[in-house]
Enzyme design. Structure first.
Site, PDB file in Angstrom:
ATOM      1  N   HIS A 111       0.821  -1.214   0.000  1.00 23.45           N
ATOM      2  CA  HIS A 111       0.000   0.000   0.000  1.00 23.45           C
ATOM      3  C   HIS A 111       0.849   1.255   0.000  1.00 23.45           C
ATOM      4  O   HIS A 111       0.372   2.358   0.274  1.00 23.45           O
ATOM      5  CB  HIS A 111      -0.966  -0.005   1.191  1.00 23.45           C
ATOM      6  CG  HIS A 111      -2.015  -1.054   1.077  1.00 23.45           C
ATOM      7  ND1 HIS A 111      -2.780  -1.470   2.134  1.00 23.45           N
ATOM      8  CD2 HIS A 111      -2.424  -1.796   0.019  1.00 23.45           C
ATOM      9  CE1 HIS A 111      -3.619  -2.423   1.732  1.00 23.45           C
ATOM     10  NE2 HIS A 111      -3.425  -2.639   0.463  1.00 23.45           N
ATOM     11  N   CYS A 139       5.225  19.827  -7.605  1.00 18.01           N
ATOM     12  CA  CYS A 139       6.271  19.102  -8.329  1.00 18.01           C
ATOM     13  C   CYS A 139       7.257  20.091  -8.952  1.00 18.01           C
ATOM     14  O   CYS A 139       6.846  21.044  -9.621  1.00 18.01           O
ATOM     15  CB  CYS A 139       5.645  18.236  -9.420  1.00 18.01           C
ATOM     16  SG  CYS A 139       6.863  17.350 -10.397  1.00 18.01           S
TER      17      CYS A 139
END
Ligand code: APR
Length: 239
Positions: A111, A139
């Site tokens: 996960h 980003c």
């Protein structure tokens, strides 16, 4: 001696990390299952980041417990070993036994990893430093919003990780499969345990409460993992 260990949030509970579906799982009365979704992130990325950053802080100040340490010991004393964990914390990786840690190739965080931050659009990702500011991360390549490097509800598992697990399962089956601290809420967890189990082998469930996997188990240990796993590992290794 080939072993597969599967873990869930219950293994980190004794380190003070709330489980998901336990009564301690709620955050600000918000259901984790509602927060850990792409929809929640799209609607309120600041709220979702606040939750993940609080969880990261809680994990940084937490310590691995005897359950994590017992798993490291088992890995060190078995010929072939793989840990598949649903936990996004780094307690399995930080745990030590006899001065050893788990080597990264012996653990699959299916996960994801809560300390990874990755771009919502491009392939950029990074590991978060100790101290994080409260800004929304963007980003540096494409300017898009970044998100925690975990698998949210409704999202696919990482194919590379599935492949790593499948590779381990293609080899002879495991005489010992241990499933600890998980509600086995996802079918692929039960599927994994049953695919790995040697027909004459042991499928050992460690969980104070019954789960959908209990009916398939050869051994049920209804105790906290921090108590049960050290004893179980010593018994297995003695044998
Ligand atoms: N030792 C062993 N088991 C424990 C302990 C303990 N000390 N404390 C609680 N448990 C058990 C509970 O009885 C429960 O069955 O751990 C389980 C925790 O279940 P969940 O909170 O549902 O966590 P998990 O099974 O890991 O959830 C799976 O679902 O929410 C998503 O992505 C998330 O990885 C998570 C996945």
């Amino acid at each position: 001696m080939r072993v597969l260990v599967i873990t869930g949030a219950g293994v980190s509970a004794e380190s003070g990390i709330p489980t998901f579906r336990g009564k301690d799982g709620y955050w600000r009365n918000l259901n984790p299952a509602k927060l850990a979704t792409p929809e929640a992130f799209a609607k309120n990325p600041r709220l979702v980041w606040e939750w993940y950053r609080e969880r990261r802080q809680r994990i940084r100040s937490a310590q691995p417990n005897p359950a994590h340490q017992a798993i490291v010991k088992l890995a060190a004393h078995t010929d072939e070993f793989l840990l598949v964990t649903q936990n996004v914390d780094d307690l399995h990786l930080r745990a030590e036994s006899e001065g050893q840690r788990l080597s990264p190739d012996k653990i699959v965080q299916i996960h994801g990893d809560i300390f990874e931050t990755r771009c919502s659009r491009c392939a950029c990702s990074r590991r978060e430093p100790e101290e994080e500011d409260s800004n929304l991360p963007r980003c540096t390549e494409c300017g898009e919003l970044m998100r925690p490097g975990v698998v949210w509800f409704g999202e696919q598992l990482d194919l590379r990780k599935i492949e790593q697990v499948d590779n381990y399962l293609t080899r002879p089956s495991c005489p010992v499969v241990i499933v600890a601290g998980t509600t086995a809420a996802f079918g692929y967890i039960i599927d994994l345990a049953l695919r790995a189990q040697d027909p004459d082998g042991q499928l050992i469930e460690v969980n104070p409460d019954p789960t959908p996997l209990s009916g398939f188990a050869t051994h049920l240990i209804r105790e906290p993992a921090g108590i049960a796993l050290p004893r179980l590992v010593d018994e297995l290794l003695a044998r």
